[in-house]
Design a protein around this motif. Structure first.
Motif, short mmCIF file in Angstrom:
data_model
loop_
_atom_site.label_atom_id
_atom_site.label_comp_id
_atom_site.label_asym_id
_atom_site.label_seq_id
_atom_site.Cartn_x
_atom_site.Cartn_y
_atom_site.Cartn_z
N PRO A 186 25.56 45.65 49.86
CA PRO A 186 25.73 45.05 51.18
C PRO A 186 25.53 43.53 51.19
O PRO A 186 26.08 42.84 52.06
CB PRO A 186 24.64 45.73 52.01
CG PRO A 186 23.63 46.21 51.03
CD PRO A 186 24.34 46.45 49.74
N ASP A 187 24.80 43.00 50.23
CA ASP A 187 24.45 41.58 50.27
C ASP A 187 25.56 40.74 49.62
O ASP A 187 25.87 40.92 48.45
CB ASP A 187 23.12 41.38 49.53
CG ASP A 187 22.64 39.95 49.67
OD1 ASP A 187 23.47 39.03 49.64
OD2 ASP A 187 21.41 39.76 49.81
N ALA A 188 26.12 39.83 50.40
CA ALA A 188 27.23 39.04 49.90
C ALA A 188 26.86 38.21 48.68
O ALA A 188 27.68 38.05 47.76
CB ALA A 188 27.77 38.15 51.00
N ASP A 189 25.64 37.68 48.64
CA ASP A 189 25.23 36.85 47.50
C ASP A 189 25.13 37.67 46.22
O ASP A 189 25.53 37.24 45.15
CB ASP A 189 23.89 36.16 47.79
CG ASP A 189 24.06 35.07 48.83
OD1 ASP A 189 25.20 34.56 48.95
OD2 ASP A 189 23.08 34.75 49.53
N VAL A 190 24.56 38.88 46.36
CA VAL A 190 24.45 39.74 45.18
C VAL A 190 25.85 40.17 44.72
O VAL A 190 26.13 40.22 43.52
CB VAL A 190 23.57 40.98 45.49
CG1 VAL A 190 23.42 41.85 44.26
CG2 VAL A 190 22.21 40.56 46.02
N ARG A 191 26.72 40.41 45.70
CA ARG A 191 28.09 40.77 45.34
C ARG A 191 28.75 39.63 44.56
O ARG A 191 29.47 39.86 43.60
CB ARG A 191 28.92 41.06 46.59
CG ARG A 191 28.64 42.38 47.21
CD ARG A 191 29.62 42.65 48.33
NE ARG A 191 30.77 43.43 47.87
CZ ARG A 191 31.88 43.56 48.57
NH1 ARG A 191 32.03 42.92 49.70
NH2 ARG A 191 32.88 44.29 48.11
N GLN A 192 28.48 38.43 44.99
CA GLN A 192 29.03 37.27 44.29
C GLN A 192 28.64 37.32 42.81
O GLN A 192 29.47 37.12 41.92
CB GLN A 192 28.51 35.98 44.95
CG GLN A 192 28.94 34.71 44.26
CD GLN A 192 30.29 34.22 44.78
OE1 GLN A 192 30.42 33.88 45.96
NE2 GLN A 192 31.28 34.19 43.91
N GLN A 193 27.34 37.62 42.55
CA GLN A 193 26.87 37.72 41.16
C GLN A 193 27.63 38.80 40.40
O GLN A 193 28.06 38.61 39.27
CB GLN A 193 25.36 38.07 41.12
CG GLN A 193 24.45 37.05 41.80
CD GLN A 193 24.66 35.66 41.25
OE1 GLN A 193 24.77 35.49 40.04
NE2 GLN A 193 24.75 34.67 42.13
N ILE A 194 27.77 39.95 41.09
CA ILE A 194 28.44 41.09 40.44
C ILE A 194 29.88 40.72 40.06
O ILE A 194 30.31 40.93 38.92
CB ILE A 194 28.44 42.31 41.38
CG1 ILE A 194 27.01 42.83 41.56
CG2 ILE A 194 29.36 43.41 40.85
CD1 ILE A 194 26.85 43.86 42.65
N TYR A 195 30.59 40.14 41.02
CA TYR A 195 31.99 39.84 40.75
C TYR A 195 32.15 38.64 39.81
O TYR A 195 33.15 38.53 39.11
CB TYR A 195 32.78 39.68 42.05
CG TYR A 195 32.97 41.02 42.72
CD1 TYR A 195 33.89 41.93 42.21
CD2 TYR A 195 32.18 41.40 43.79
CE1 TYR A 195 34.05 43.19 42.79
CE2 TYR A 195 32.32 42.66 44.37
CZ TYR A 195 33.25 43.55 43.86
OH TYR A 195 33.39 44.81 44.41
N ASN A 196 31.15 37.78 39.78
CA ASN A 196 31.17 36.71 38.78
C ASN A 196 31.11 37.30 37.37
O ASN A 196 31.85 36.89 36.47
CB ASN A 196 29.98 35.77 38.97
CG ASN A 196 30.26 34.73 40.06
OD1 ASN A 196 31.39 34.61 40.52
ND2 ASN A 196 29.24 34.00 40.45
N GLU A 197 30.21 38.26 37.20
CA GLU A 197 30.08 38.88 35.88
C GLU A 197 31.38 39.60 35.50
O GLU A 197 31.84 39.52 34.35
CB GLU A 197 28.89 39.86 35.85
CG GLU A 197 28.62 40.38 34.45
CD GLU A 197 27.51 41.42 34.39
OE1 GLU A 197 26.70 41.50 35.32
OE2 GLU A 197 27.48 42.17 33.38
N LEU A 198 31.95 40.26 36.50
CA LEU A 198 33.22 40.96 36.28
C LEU A 198 34.29 40.00 35.79
O LEU A 198 35.02 40.28 34.83
CB LEU A 198 33.66 41.58 37.60
CG LEU A 198 34.65 42.72 37.52
CD1 LEU A 198 33.94 43.99 37.09
CD2 LEU A 198 35.30 42.95 38.86
N GLN A 199 34.36 38.84 36.42
CA GLN A 199 35.38 37.86 36.02
C GLN A 199 35.10 37.32 34.63
O GLN A 199 36.03 37.03 33.87
CB GLN A 199 35.46 36.73 37.06
CG GLN A 199 36.09 37.20 38.36
CD GLN A 199 35.96 36.18 39.48
OE1 GLN A 199 36.63 35.16 39.49
NE2 GLN A 199 35.07 36.44 40.42
N ASP A 200 33.81 37.18 34.32
CA ASP A 200 33.45 36.73 32.96
C ASP A 200 33.94 37.73 31.91
O ASP A 200 34.52 37.34 30.89
CB ASP A 200 31.93 36.58 32.83
CG ASP A 200 31.45 35.28 33.48
OD1 ASP A 200 32.26 34.34 33.56
OD2 ASP A 200 30.28 35.23 33.91
#
Lengths: 316, 546
Positions: B485-499
């Motif tokens: 639910p947390d947009a900031d945590v999602r940002q981290q998750i999708y950053n890792e995905l892009q990496d």
């Protein structure tokens, strides 16, 4: 004569069955299927599976074919796989516009081809003859889409005297005049293309007839050359051209696919392209079926007209 | 000589007949040809939009294509509208709220009604949600509700059940639903809020769910709740709408609206003649880049250019091109900027991965694969690539720029010594080739949502994972991302995905092309927009008669 028609119609039945079997399997063999066209990324695999089942695509192909035939016998063409519209309705709506366009372009083709063909034949090896043969060759060679786009550019964009496409002015009152205005460009484009072909038929047919003895007799009797050419010769020269009409109709349908696309003419050609693009099997089958009937019946009509035009030909 | 004269006479007579036939038609026509261009302008309150793709129908829950959804939104209102990146404004829903990111409450606008006067209530919403979840109903929007409690991962109820247990009707205007885990409200708002359209229960309530798709309503909607009513659809020609004078957000300014369907080339001609007020852009009504200059030079239109979230990619078949180094080499070999500059006339951007510069989730720290042929060659040598091996590049027809880009890509790959064989197929064939893995490189384009959720493409079981790419950590991240639910945590998750994707490279994105729209100067209010095209449709207007 009557017997001949019956015999021809009876032969048509196995031919039609053969055509449907052949086209059903060909259409289904083409890679890809209607469900694959569901390109919404929010459609899940489960969504696709439900749709496949509902459309009967999970059944073996012969089951699908038999189901199609069963419905056809009841006069039901089924539903479109992509839009769920009844196919019969869809096609019924398209036949009118296609017939109008084909009829108009046939008239254009003959209005151009017959006088030019006669002129060319009567003046064989003159500069007129060379000019018309060259121009008609050009007419055959220029693709319809090129001619169509050129016509749109000149008449619709530069001079703004004709609409760019469609069959009626949207939001207007419609009516014959409005449709006619929309018809001019596509009919001219389609008509001139087949006229190119037609001129050569008329010319060679006319040349053959002009050398006949009975025309020399006619001239010897003192008939005016105009009558000799346009009455005695033309009548006989037209016989082989009648057959060409029959052969030309399926060609016109083919040409109409491109022309209808360019001018957004709401006929069968446009429907065909869309149905192929979406692998809409029921619609494609219905179109194939109809095309087969058109080809068979136009051949039959051509043969019958043949006997009308030339009393020496009898079907017994 | 006499003969010749006669023939000429005949020719003259015949051509006069032909001319007479033509001009005869003109004089009897209800409006003279010179007015044909003015027709559009003359009837004040009628607007003409141009698009390229024909819709598959008007069934709001079973339309796979962007064109159909686009047209439906003139007639049916969504709960919310997104008028800017992740900025939601109310439409059919007065409010769309959650306190715990798991239980959502939708309050409907109490003035909302169907065009036959029946109010739009939560019974309609419940009815629609249950249909989407029903395993016998043909639908294309299952993923919108796949996070709901009580449904499986494709958003379906167990066989035999017909109502979603976690959906609760509170009163006529208030409805509640629950997701199985807390989620980012923006994801729900963008999918369910902006995209789901509600069906009228009082019309379709008695229809057998399995037969819903064939119901006449889905071809000719008789009641609607949006600013426009359906008049007719001339298949592949145009859709005609008329104003819904009882629209709850105000009577529309336009009395009629036509969306015309035509080849992209004709759009330019019709913009010029005034037969069109605008093209709809957005991937379904694009003007081809080679016509941009022509359109720019037209005096009766202005142009608008906007970045989009749609993009084109080149998928690698990770089964046949196993070595990451080879995939990287291919990525380095591509001069993607050249595609943008030459084929898109500069109106586009080079991107890596699935997020364009519009996306708040784009990981800006990921370094792009920039054009470097030396590096590409070195990587190929390092990987021990067999230069006699032929690479199959599979290209779909239909998108001119993409077809042309395939030629540039082939040249780029040949320049580093690769043997490339390019084949083009129509779209259904591409889908089959993709699913069967019959390609080495495959070009394809996507438009997802602004929300970063893209399991359909990335997940090892994703519908569009033609790459056959499978990575446990990626699957794990996608599940986490969907449920976070947390947009900031999602940002981290999708950053890792892009990496991970940058390193593993199951596909390389090529470019994202900007929307290019032309709008007639007669348009007083309204323009194609990336976000919220259908917002404030009731205010759209064209200038009146001349």
């Amino acid at each position: 004569m009557f017997q001949y028609i019956i015999r021809r119609l009876l032969i048509a039945i196995p031919v039609l069955i053969g055509v449907t079997i052949f086209s059903f399997f060909i259409v289904n063999l083409a890679p890809g299927n209607p469900v694959d066209m569901q390109v919404n990324p929010f459609a899940t695999e489960a969504d696709k599976e439900i749709r496949k089942e509902a459309l009967g695509l999970n059944d073996p192909i012969y089951v699908q074919y038999l189901r199609w035939v069963q419905n056809l016998v009841k006069g039901d063409f089924g539903y479109s796989f992509s839009t769920y519209e009844p196919v019969g309705e869809m096609i019924a709506k398209r036949i009118g516009p296609t017939l109008i366009l084909m009829g108009a372009s046939l008239i254009v083709a003959y209005l151009i081809a017959i006088p030019i063909g006669i002129l060319s034949a009567t003046r064989q090896y003159s500069w007129i003859d060379y000019l018309t043969t060259t121009v008609s060759f050009l007419g055959i060679s220029i693709p319809n889409f090129f001619l169509g786009l050129g016509a749109i550019y000149v008449f619709a964009v530069i001079f703004q005297v004709l609409p760019t496409g469609g069959m009626n002015t949207l939001g207007g009152n419609g009516g014959f005049g409005d449709t006619f205005k929309h018809l001019i460009l596509p009919a001219l484009v389609l008509g001139t293309a087949s006229a190119g072909n037609m001129v050569r038929y008329v010319r060679s047919s006319m040349l053959e007839v002009l050398g006949q003895d009975y025309l020399r007799t006619a001239r010897a009797k003192g008939l005016r050359e105009f009558i000799v050419t346009n009455k005695h010769a033309l009548k006989n020269a037209l016989i082989p051209i009648i057959t060409v009409i029959g052969l030309d109709i399926p060609l016109l349908i083919g040409g109409a696919v491109v022309t209808e696309q360019i001018f957004q003419w709401p006929g069968l050609g446009q429907l065909t392209i869309q149905s192929i693009g979406s692998r809409d099997y029921p619609t494609l089958m219905a179109i194939n079926f109809m095309a087969a009937i058109v080809v068979l019946s136009s051949n039959l009509i051509a043969d019958l007209l043949y006997s009308v035009a030339d009393p020496r030909i009898k079907y017994n | 000589m006499k003969k010749f004269k006669h023939a000429i006479n005949l020719l003259v007579i015949l051509s006069l007949l032909l001319l007479a036939a033509c001009s005869g038609g003109d004089t009897t026509s209800t409006d003279s040809p010179e007015n044909s261009g003015d027709d559009a302008k003359a009837s004040a309150g009628t607007m003409f939009l141009g698009m390229v793709n024909p819709p598959t129908g008007f069934n709001p829950i079973n339309s796979g294509d962007v064109a159909a959804v686009f047209l439906q939104k003139f007639m049916f209102d969504s709960f919310l509208e997104m008028d800017g990146p992740l900025n939601f404004v109310p439409k059919l829903a007065e409010s769309f709220e959650t306190t715990d990111n798991q239980t959502f409450t939708i309050k409907l606008n109490k003035n909302a009604k169907w065009s036959d006067g029946t109010p739009v209530t939560t019974a309609d919403v419940e009815f629609t949600l249950n249909l989407v979840a029903n395993p016998v109903v043909e639908t294309a929007v299952g993923a919108y509700i796949s996070t709901f409690e009580g449904l499986d991962s494709s958003g379906k109820l167990p066989e035999g059940e017909t109502s979603i247990p976690s959906v609760k009707v509170i009163d006529e205007q208030t409805i509640e639903f629950k997701t199985s885990k807390p989620v980012d409200p923006n994801m729900i708002k963008e999918q369910l809020g902006v995209k789901l359209l509600v069906l009228p229960k009082h019309i379709l309530g008695e229809v057998d769910p399995a037969q819903l798709s064939q119901h006449p309503f889905m071809q000719k909607p008789t009641v609607t709740n949006g600013p426009f009513k359906f008049v007719q659809y001339a298949k592949d020609q145009y859709v005609e709408f008329e104003a819904n004078s009882d629209y709850y957000l105000g009577t529309p300014e336009l009395s009629k609206l036509f969306v015309k369907i035509m080849p992209a080339a004709n759009m330019v001609a019709q913009l010029q003649t005034g037969e069109l007020h605008m093209n709809v852009a957005g991937g379904i009504g694009k003007i081809i880049p080679t016509d941009y200059e022509t359109v720019d030079s037209l005096e009766n239109v202005t142009t608008v250019i906007e970045p989009t979230i749609g993009y084109q990619t080149m998928m690698f078949n990770t089964e046949t091109i196993k070595d990451v180094k080879v995939r990287q080499a291919i990525a380095y070999a591509l001069d993607r900027q050249k595609i943008v500059d030459n084929l898109l006339k500069g109106y586009g951007e080079v991107i890596d991965g699935p997020y364009t510069s519009l996306s708040p989730y784009l990981n800006k720290d990921v370094e792009q694969y920039t054009y470097n042929q030396e590096k590409a060659k070195a990587l190929l040598e390092e990987a021990g690539w067999d230069f006699n091996q032929t690479i199959q590049l599979v290209v779909p027809t239909g998108n001119k720029v993409r077809e042309q880009s395939a030629d540039l890509i082939t040249q780029d790959l040949q320049a580093i010594g690769l043997k490339v064989e390019m084949t083009t197929y129509d779209f259904p064939t591409i889908m089959q080739k993709g699913e069967a893995g019959e390609f080495d490189l495959l070009l394809i384009g996507f438009t997802f949502t602004l929300d970063p959720e893209i399991s359909a493409l990335y997940d090892s079981k994703g519908t569009y994972n033609f790459m056959n790419f499978s990575n446990e950590r990626v699957d794990e991240l996608l599940t986490l991302g969907k449920a976070e639910p947390d947009a900031d945590v999602r940002q981290q998750i999708y950053n890792e995905l892009q990496d991970i994707h940058h390193a593993e490279l199951p596909y390389i994105s090529l470019y994202s092309d900007h929307d290019y729209a032309a709008i007639s100067n007669d348009v007083v209010f309204g323009a194609p927009k990336i976000f919220g095209f259908h917002h404030d449709l009731q205010k759209w207007a064209v200038s009146g008669a001349k």
